[in-house]
Write an enzyme that holds these catalytic residues in place. Structure first.
Site, PDB file in Angstrom:
ATOM      1  N   TYR A   1       0.830  -1.206   0.000  1.00 64.17           N
ATOM      2  CA  TYR A   1       0.000   0.000   0.000  1.00 64.17           C
ATOM      3  C   TYR A   1       0.867   1.260   0.000  1.00 64.17           C
ATOM      4  O   TYR A   1       0.669   2.166  -0.812  1.00 64.17           O
ATOM      5  CB  TYR A   1      -0.913  -0.015   1.237  1.00 64.17           C
ATOM      6  CG  TYR A   1      -1.815   1.191   1.328  1.00 64.17           C
ATOM      7  CD1 TYR A   1      -2.960   1.285   0.542  1.00 64.17           C
ATOM      8  CD2 TYR A   1      -1.534   2.251   2.202  1.00 64.17           C
ATOM      9  CE1 TYR A   1      -3.793   2.389   0.621  1.00 64.17           C
ATOM     10  CE2 TYR A   1      -2.357   3.350   2.287  1.00 64.17           C
ATOM     11  CZ  TYR A   1      -3.494   3.421   1.491  1.00 64.17           C
ATOM     12  OH  TYR A   1      -4.314   4.516   1.561  1.00 64.17           O
TER      13      TYR A   1
ATOM     14  N   LYS B   1       1.088   3.932  -3.102  1.00 68.98           N
ATOM     15  CA  LYS B   1       0.666   5.327  -2.947  1.00 68.98           C
ATOM     16  C   LYS B   1       1.817   6.297  -3.223  1.00 68.98           C
ATOM     17  O   LYS B   1       1.600   7.407  -3.718  1.00 68.98           O
ATOM     18  CB  LYS B   1       0.079   5.551  -1.550  1.00 68.98           C
ATOM     19  CG  LYS B   1      -1.276   4.858  -1.363  1.00 68.98           C
ATOM     20  CD  LYS B   1      -2.301   5.311  -2.409  1.00 68.98           C
ATOM     21  CE  LYS B   1      -3.689   4.774  -2.163  1.00 68.98           C
ATOM     22  NZ  LYS B   1      -4.675   5.252  -3.142  1.00 68.98           N
TER      23      LYS B   1
END
Length: 274
Positions: free
Chosen positions: A169, A173
């Site tokens: 994640y 991002k």
């Protein structure tokens, strides 16, 4: 008179819905998400608030065919004024490979499909996360992240994520931020702008799910200078600004809307160590 269209991926989420409430007053809204039932419900909610020009389409953003169909629909509805790419998975929602596929590759697929629709005055906002600031901006993964449509990118990134959903994640991002910087030129050639926005701890269903399952989320809140969670509406107003002509010279940047969390992290670390 030009008919403007605003496309929102992840249109069922708190941020997507709140953004639709604002931009829906300025043009047609096209919502994209995976659940048709909830898309219909969201359309009805928006209609009840006076946002009547709302269309929807079910889309898996990891499917080039699905996203191409969404871009075609948008082009039929009018001139692309804004693209808000909020669709994504958080660490508790999937395994590391799926998170990379949706958050990183999905972003590449969406941007590739919509670039031909960009024109003078089009603006794109991709949702990143303050988590993107937790990964060093130097490293062997940086060049990989900038090329989300390269062959075997999920497998390549898995070498760095090592099966850890949180790591996938964070890296995905960071990837959103790097892609935006990297693509500012090609969008600029069409007179269009592209930015990313990094929310902090936000009071949404997804945010609450993460907070319940990850103790790190509470620690982040404890070091946030504004000492509270953000609201979906506070993200939406920032997105609306980036989409607007008021932001006409802003492109290739990431805007943190995190209550100051990232700015205070180093100081907080020093405090803990002392």
């Amino acid at each position: 008179m030009t008919k403007y269209v605003y496309v929102i991926t992840g249109g069922l989420g708190g941020m997507g819905k709140a953004t639709a409430e604002i931009v829906g007053k300025k043009g047609t809204v096209l919502l994209a998400d995976i659940s048709e039932e909830r898309l219909i419900q969201t359309k009805e909610e928006l209609n009840a608030k006076g946002i009547t020009e709302v269309y929807y389409q079910t889309v898996d953003i990891t499917s080039k065919e699905n996203v191409a169909a969404l871009a075609k629909r948008a082009s039929e509805l009018g001139t692309l004024k804004g693209l808000v790419h909020t669709a994504g998975l958080s660490p508790t929602m999937a395994d590391s490979k799926r998170i990379t596929a949706v958050n990183l590759v999905g972003t590449g697929i969406v941007l590739e499909a919509f670039l031909p629709l960009a024109t003078e005055g089009t603006a794109v906002v991709c949702i990143s996360s303050m988590s993107g600031y937790m990964a060093p901006r130097q490293g062997p993964y940086v060049e990989v992240l900038k090329q989300p449509l390269a062959e075997n990118v999920v497998e390549t990134m898995e070498q760095f994520a090592q099966g850890n959903s949180g790591a996938a994640y964070t890296l995905s991002k960071l990837g959103v931020q790097l892609i935006v910087e990297d693509q500012a030129w090609v969008w600029g050639e069409r007179g269009a702008r592209i930015t990313s926005l990094s929310p902090g701890t936000i009071n949404t269903a997804m945010g609450r799910q993460e907070a319940d399952k990850q103790k790190e989320m509470k620690l982040m809140l404890d070091i946030t200078p504004l000492r509270r969670e953000g609201e979906a509406s506070e993200i939406a107003t920032a997105i609306a600004f980036l989409l607007s002509d008021d932001a006409s010279y802003i492109t290739g940047i990431d805007l943190r809307v995190d209550g100051g969390t990232v700015a205070n992290i180093e100081k907080a670390k020093i405090g803990v160590e002392n």
